[in-house]
Design a protein around this motif. Structure first.
Motif, mmCIF file in Angstrom:
data_model
loop_
_atom_site.group_PDB
_atom_site.id
_atom_site.type_symbol
_atom_site.label_atom_id
_atom_site.label_comp_id
_atom_site.label_asym_id
_atom_site.label_seq_id
_atom_site.Cartn_x
_atom_site.Cartn_y
_atom_site.Cartn_z
ATOM 1 N N ASN A 1 -4.277 -1.471 -1.602
ATOM 2 C CA ASN A 1 -5.063 -0.231 -1.618
ATOM 3 C C ASN A 1 -6.541 -0.491 -1.947
ATOM 4 O O ASN A 1 -7.372 0.388 -1.795
ATOM 5 N N THR B 1 -1.805 6.003 2.559
ATOM 6 C CA THR B 1 -2.858 5.087 3.029
ATOM 7 C C THR B 1 -2.464 4.444 4.359
ATOM 8 O O THR B 1 -3.302 4.259 5.243
ATOM 9 N N GLU C 1 -3.125 6.990 7.098
ATOM 10 C CA GLU C 1 -4.575 7.167 7.240
ATOM 11 C C GLU C 1 -5.205 5.976 7.997
ATOM 12 O O GLU C 1 -5.959 6.152 8.952
ATOM 13 N N ARG C 2 -4.810 4.747 7.605
ATOM 14 C CA ARG C 2 -5.391 3.547 8.232
ATOM 15 C C ARG C 2 -4.987 3.430 9.694
ATOM 16 O O ARG C 2 -5.793 3.096 10.552
ATOM 17 N N ILE D 1 0.859 -1.202 0.000
ATOM 18 C CA ILE D 1 0.000 0.000 0.000
ATOM 19 C C ILE D 1 0.887 1.242 0.000
ATOM 20 O O ILE D 1 2.050 1.176 0.388
#
Ligand code: AMP
Length: 189
Positions: free
Chosen positions: A173, A119, A122-123, A115
């Motif tokens: 993703n 991302t 963010e995750r 990924i």
């Protein structure tokens, strides 16, 4: 069947390993979960482990290899297992390789969840809100990512070069269900 999940923190290894474990009825061995359970014992070793894990550093290979050699001897691992977070370094892989040889077993598939960095952050931030993991704090995430590039990425490269028939780069993703379907298809082949 022996399956290995690789990927940066937040790539979705735990989520995918759990989904696959339910589908294939194989034990899901998450070293992160095993270590977090150990922390609850509050003895000298667990206090030492907590300090390392809260900083985003990796726990020593020796401790991980010891933990896993016990866990892999459990009866539930006889028909196979799914590894989430182990091996995570080349040294751990050497030890695991010896375990496989000694027990006349072999890896079925290696799933490397890829990924992008935005991302990842963010995750992990959204996971911090629900799970409240100390090592998901913003200032620790960068150290975990850099440990990934120093210690675990070389292992990914090793697998992609030396085990190319078993190594699968997965687009992490995508949404959870699509990733799961990709992995399931490969596992059932
Ligand atoms: P995880 O839940 O996989 O993100 O792991 C959380 C933390 O546990 C990591 O940041 C490390 O401190 C520790 N850890 C988990 N698995 C390993 C491993 N195989 N080798 C070293 N440290 C590990």
């Amino acid at each position: 069947m022996i399956l290995i999940f690789l990927g940066a923190p937040g790539a979705g290894k735990g989520t995918q390993a759990e989904l696959l474990s339910n589908k294939l009825n194989l034990p899901h061995l998450s070293t992160g979960d095993i270590l977090r359970k150990k922390l609850l014992e509050s003895d000298y070793l667990s206090l030492k482990l907590k300090k390392i894990m809260d900083s985003g550093d990796l726990v020593s290979d020796q401790i991980l290899n010891e933990i896993m050699s016990i866990r892999l001897n459990n009866l539930d691992c006889k028909k196979g297992f799914i590894l989430d977070g182990y091996p995570r370094t080349l040294m751990q892989n050497k030890f695991f390789h010896e375990y496989l040889e000694k027990n006349k077993k072999s890896i079925s598939h290696i799933f490397d969840l890829k990924i992008n960095e935005a991302t990842i952050i963010e995750r992990i931030k959204s996971r911090f809100k629900t799970e409240n993991r100390e090592d998901d704090k913003t200032e620790i995430i960068n150290n975990r990512i850099s440990k990934y590039f120093q210690e675990t990425k070389p292992l990914s490269d090793h697998f992609s070069f030396n085990n190319s028939d078993k190594y699968h780069l997965i687009n992490g993703n995508q949404d959870i269900e699509m990733i799961h379907q990709d992995i399931l298809k490969i596992s059932r082949n």
